[in-house]
Scaffold this active site. Structure first.
Site, PDB file in Angstrom:
ATOM      1  N   ARG A  84      -0.420 -16.451  76.576  1.00 47.58           N
ATOM      2  CA  ARG A  84       0.826 -15.742  76.402  1.00 47.58           C
ATOM      3  C   ARG A  84       2.036 -16.547  76.216  1.00 47.58           C
ATOM      4  O   ARG A  84       2.974 -16.144  75.384  1.00 47.58           O
ATOM      5  CB  ARG A  84       0.970 -14.722  77.103  1.00 47.58           C
TER       6      ARG A  84
ATOM      7  N   LEU B  93      -9.042 -13.739  81.067  1.00 48.40           N
ATOM      8  CA  LEU B  93      -8.061 -12.990  80.914  1.00 48.40           C
ATOM      9  C   LEU B  93      -8.121 -11.772  82.062  1.00 48.40           C
ATOM     10  O   LEU B  93      -9.135 -11.754  82.696  1.00 48.40           O
ATOM     11  CB  LEU B  93      -7.997 -12.236  79.798  1.00 48.40           C
TER      12      LEU B  93
ATOM     13  N   LYS C 110     -15.858 -11.839  85.348  1.00 44.38           N
ATOM     14  CA  LYS C 110     -16.079 -10.691  86.389  1.00 44.38           C
ATOM     15  C   LYS C 110     -14.642  -9.941  86.814  1.00 44.38           C
ATOM     16  O   LYS C 110     -13.826 -10.610  86.869  1.00 44.38           O
ATOM     17  CB  LYS C 110     -17.163 -10.945  87.433  1.00 44.38           C
TER      18      LYS C 110
END
Length: 329
Positions: free
Chosen positions: A36, A73, A96
């Site tokens: 980002r 992410l 996960k």
């Protein structure tokens, strides 16, 4: 076959989860990434020797030099970016828990199947010899009829500004971040999906479980219990126990046997046997399994379909605790 990986984000897990494992394999490399914050991505890429920094995640998943994508992410970004990567023809190793809920996981699994690509949930512990030995013992019958099992995972997760595990919109909560592991330990040791009998939570903020405990029932009327805790005072602890009418099995730290002391203790009428296994990182074994699946050597057990089951059980745990699954709130 060489494997070129694209990295989404500069997540905390990425150095252990993909950067260091890649260094073990001669024909695997991370060729591009984005985050980002581009400046943060550039710092991360310089440290990890990643040659290309893109401005957007879209540029990573469509990069023609990328064969596979690693998606670490926040959970809220698993569904969107895994599907985009699959539709761009990339294999995906997704951290996960696989998705926010079962419905998202189902769409991800369907997309992987339709595209004929490998898509796996990154339960790294599963591929380590310690985990394999745990499953072998439980399934061997040496314990006799299993009467009860329990498993837990707790770790220090400080409630600090920006910590994603305390943010509901990003998929936060103890069951999501930690509880998914003991559920996975038991589910794969028994080779079955459990019924969730009851669950209870301790809540902080709005909808964030800092502690969760669930009572389960596996086929054959085998009761089990799991608990997870994001407890700054509790430290790291992970274990699984199986109690049979002919013996018991205790597994200390099936999570990260390379980082903390681990132990298998098997007690039967023949005596007590204690074992320790390799401290080679779980993440190395996971990457090897991912490569093998892409090359067609053998499929990954923790594939997208298994991720659907993972999320269904987590959803059912939340419902049993009187809460809504993530993404439905």
């Amino acid at each position: 076959m060489s494997l070129r990986i694209g990295l989404l984000g500069a997540a905390y897990i990425a150095p252990r989860g993909i950067v260091k494992p890649v260094q073990v394999f001669d024909d695997v490399e991370i060729v591009s990434m984005a985050a980002r914050d581009r400046s943060r991505a550039e710092v991360f890429a310089a440290r990890a020797d990643i040659p290309t920094v893109h401005d957007t995640y879209d540029q990573v998943v469509t990069d023609p030099n990328v064969d596979a994508v690693y998606n670490p992410l926040a959970i809220s970004g698993h569904h969107e970016w895994t599907i985009k990567a699959l539709n761009a023809g990339k294999h995906v190793l997704c951290e996960k828990p696989f998705a926010m809920n079962e419905a998202e996981a189902r769409e991800m699994a369907d997309c992987a199947r339709e595209n004929g690509l490998v898509c796996a949930e990154a339960f790294h512990y599963y591929y380590h010899p310690l985990s394999r030995r745990m499953r072998e013992i439980v399934q061997s019958g040496i314990l006799g009829r299993i009467r009860f099992a329990d498993a837990h995972f707790q770790n220090i997760v400080e409630d600090t500004p920006g910590e994603i595990r305390y943010q509901i919109e990003l998929g936060g909560g103890a069951a999501m971040d930690l509880g998914c592991y003991p559920l996975h330990f038991l589910r794969h040791s028994f080779g079955a999906e459990p019924e969730v009998i009851s669950a209870k939570t301790a809540i902080v903020h709005e909808h964030i479980d800092i502690e969760l405990e669930a009572e389960l029932l596996f086929p054959g009327d085998v009761p089990a219990r799991i608990w997870s805790r994001m407890n700054p005072a509790g430290g790291f602890s992970s274990a699984a126990n199986f109690y049979g009418d002919q013996g018991r099995l205790k597994v200390v730290n099936p999570m990260v046997p390379q980082r903390e002391p681990h132990l298998i203790e098997l007690v039967t009428s023949w005596g007590t046997r204690r074992e320790t296994l390799t401290t080679r990182p779980t993440f190395d074994y996971q990457l090897q399994a991912f490569i093998d699946a892409i090359e067609g050597v053998r499929p990954m057990t923790t594939d997208a379909e298994d991720g659907v089951v993972s999320m269904r059980v987590i959803d059912n745990v939340y419902r049993a605790a009187g809460m809504m699954p993530r993404g439905e709130i």
